[in-house]
Design a protein around this motif. Structure first.
Motif, PDB file in Angstrom:
ATOM      1  N   PHE A   1      -5.537   5.876  -2.832  1.00 25.11           N
ATOM      2  CA  PHE A   1      -5.545   4.706  -1.922  1.00 25.11           C
ATOM      3  C   PHE A   1      -3.967   4.009  -1.672  1.00 25.11           C
ATOM      4  O   PHE A   1      -3.986   3.675  -3.544  1.00 25.11           O
ATOM      5  N   SER A   2      -3.920   3.322  -0.625  1.00 20.75           N
ATOM      6  CA  SER A   2      -3.327   2.304  -1.183  1.00 20.75           C
ATOM      7  C   SER A   2      -3.507   0.576   0.044  1.00 20.75           C
ATOM      8  O   SER A   2      -4.765   1.130   0.098  1.00 20.75           O
ATOM      9  N   VAL A   3      -3.537  -0.726  -1.230  1.00 19.88           N
ATOM     10  CA  VAL A   3      -3.753  -1.922  -0.186  1.00 19.88           C
ATOM     11  C   VAL A   3      -3.196  -2.461   0.308  1.00 19.88           C
ATOM     12  O   VAL A   3      -1.816  -2.959  -0.740  1.00 19.88           O
ATOM     13  N   GLU A  16      -7.273  -2.205   3.345  1.00 16.86           N
ATOM     14  CA  GLU A  16      -7.011  -0.490   2.863  1.00 16.86           C
ATOM     15  C   GLU A  16      -7.059   0.519   2.465  1.00 16.86           C
ATOM     16  O   GLU A  16      -7.497   0.863   4.358  1.00 16.86           O
ATOM     17  N   LEU A  17      -5.782   1.018   2.612  1.00 14.34           N
ATOM     18  CA  LEU A  17      -5.883   3.015   3.593  1.00 14.34           C
ATOM     19  C   LEU A  17      -6.466   3.826   2.507  1.00 14.34           C
ATOM     20  O   LEU A  17      -6.054   4.173   1.455  1.00 14.34           O
ATOM     21  N   ARG A  18      -7.002   4.337   3.460  1.00  9.77           N
ATOM     22  CA  ARG A  18      -8.606   5.402   2.092  1.00  9.77           C
ATOM     23  C   ARG A  18      -7.618   6.975   2.496  1.00  9.77           C
ATOM     24  O   ARG A  18      -8.157   7.756   4.036  1.00  9.77           O
ATOM     25  N   CYS A  19      -7.996   7.714   0.959  1.00  5.57           N
ATOM     26  CA  CYS A  19      -7.643   9.666   1.668  1.00  5.57           C
ATOM     27  C   CYS A  19      -8.384   9.442   0.786  1.00  5.57           C
ATOM     28  O   CYS A  19      -8.334   9.028  -0.492  1.00  5.57           O
ATOM     29  N   GLY A  20      -9.698  11.020   0.981  1.00  7.08           N
ATOM     30  CA  GLY A  20     -10.663  11.615   0.396  1.00  7.08           C
ATOM     31  C   GLY A  20     -11.041  12.456   0.302  1.00  7.08           C
ATOM     32  O   GLY A  20     -11.234  12.838   1.832  1.00  7.08           O
ATOM     33  N   HIS A  45      -8.426  11.053   5.979  1.00  6.73           N
ATOM     34  CA  HIS A  45      -7.311  11.029   5.891  1.00  6.73           C
ATOM     35  C   HIS A  45      -6.910   9.766   6.723  1.00  6.73           C
ATOM     36  O   HIS A  45      -6.838  10.124   7.651  1.00  6.73           O
ATOM     37  N   LYS A  46      -5.867   8.706   5.796  1.00  7.86           N
ATOM     38  CA  LYS A  46      -5.554   7.757   6.790  1.00  7.86           C
ATOM     39  C   LYS A  46      -7.411   6.877   7.221  1.00  7.86           C
ATOM     40  O   LYS A  46      -7.179   6.333   8.577  1.00  7.86           O
TER      41      LYS A  46
END
Length: 324
Positions: A1-3, A16-20, A45-46
């Protein structure tokens, strides 16, 4: 993820951008021993999570939710058609899932059902902390497809809507079927009896002083094998009709009318709620030419009456199809 951190009016706003991925397994309890649901692998995704509304959403560029393995309900495999995450208002988000379940093949008298439903979550302030809580489950649509080889088919569906800017709250449904395949025809998609039907029921301005209900329905029955002489060389191969209350024809879609030419006299017609129309009725007649397989069409007469039962509108329309 990215912030990502944004600065707005001297305040830091995190995003926050999450993938999982995740898995879900629900085992039946003593009350529901026959309910076992397993979803092996859900990949997202995203997904954007932030402190401002809508708080959670899919990124417009590349955001997605996918099921790498279909859910298994009581050892029956369910096919996922699609999954989306949308905002319904400033405090609600809906996770929508489209599913299909098939039984046997068309040659064996197969059937397929499909549906779409949404799980709605509501954002509440609990002790000065934002918390997502379950709000409701919305049934959006249901479909059924039944094929009986040469005996025919039945396809139909129903769609629910709420707070629609044009139609308010209610549901709309459609059904079409073909019975007894015309084996003498070179075209495998012709039947000796065809049925097309649709309906819409709804309420406008719900819980307001100017609340009113409306409805409409129409049915058209035709045959690809039989026709009745009218005046040579014109013959009738179908008939139908319909009625509506608190609705009015407001336009038409020429492309949809062309697609339904010859098969459905009501294809492409647009009706919208109107409290000034008390009753509308229409009758239709399907037309073919004797010994000429290259043309089929239909003509419809429609009358609309006001609350005082005076004639408000009269229409005559039709369409045709030249087969080359």
């Amino acid at each position: 993820f990215s912030v990502n951190i944004k600065l707005r009016e001297n305040q830091f706003i995190p995003q926050e951008l999450r993938c999982g991925s995740m898995a879900i397994a629900i085992q039946g309890n003593e009350e529901n021993k026959n309910t076992n649901l397993e979803i092996g692998n859900i990949e997202f995704h995203k997904i954007i999570v932030e402190t401002e509304a809508p708080h959670i959403s899919l990124a417009e560029n590349g955001g997605s939710i996918s099921f790498l393995s279909g859910p298994v309900l009581n050892n029956a495999l369910l096919n996922i058609d699609h999954a989306t995450l949308t905002r319904t208002d400033n405090s609600r988000v809906m996770f929508t899932i489209g599913m299909e379940a098939g039984v046997m093949s068309a040659e064996d008298g197969g059937a397929k059902t499909a549906g779409e439903f949404g799980i709605v979550g509501k954002l509440n302030n609990v002790n000065n902390r934002l918390k997502w809580e379950f709000d409701e489950i919305k049934l959006i649509s249901l479909e059924v497809h039944m094929d009986f080889a040469d005996a025919g088919y039945i396809h139909g569906g129903i769609t629910f809507f709420s707070d629609d800017p044009i139609y308010g709250n209610g549901f709309t449904g459609a059904l079409n079927g073909g019975f007894i395949r015309n084996v003498e025809s070179e075209n495998d998609d012709t039947y000796k009896l065809n049925v097309i039907a649709s309906a819409r029921f709804g309420t406008m301005n719900k819980h307001q002083e100017d609340e009113y209900k409306y409805w409409s329905f129409d049915v058209y029955i035709s045959s690809d094998a039989f026709s009745v002489p009218i005046y040579p060389p014109i013959e009738a191969n179908g008939f139908g009709g319909g009625a509506y209350h608190h609705m009015r024809m407001t336009g038409y879609d020429l492309e949809a009318m062309a697609q339904g030419a010859g098969d459905n006299p009501y294809s492409g017609l647009i009706y919208e709620p109107d409290p000034t129309i008390a009753l509308g009725i229409k009758v239709s007649l399907g037309i073919v030419l004797q010994d000429v397989d290259a043309f089929q069409g239909n003509v419809t007469l429609e009358l609309a009456f006001t609350e005082k039962l005076s004639l408000a509108e009269i229409y005559m329309y039709g369409n045709g199809e030249l087969i080359t």
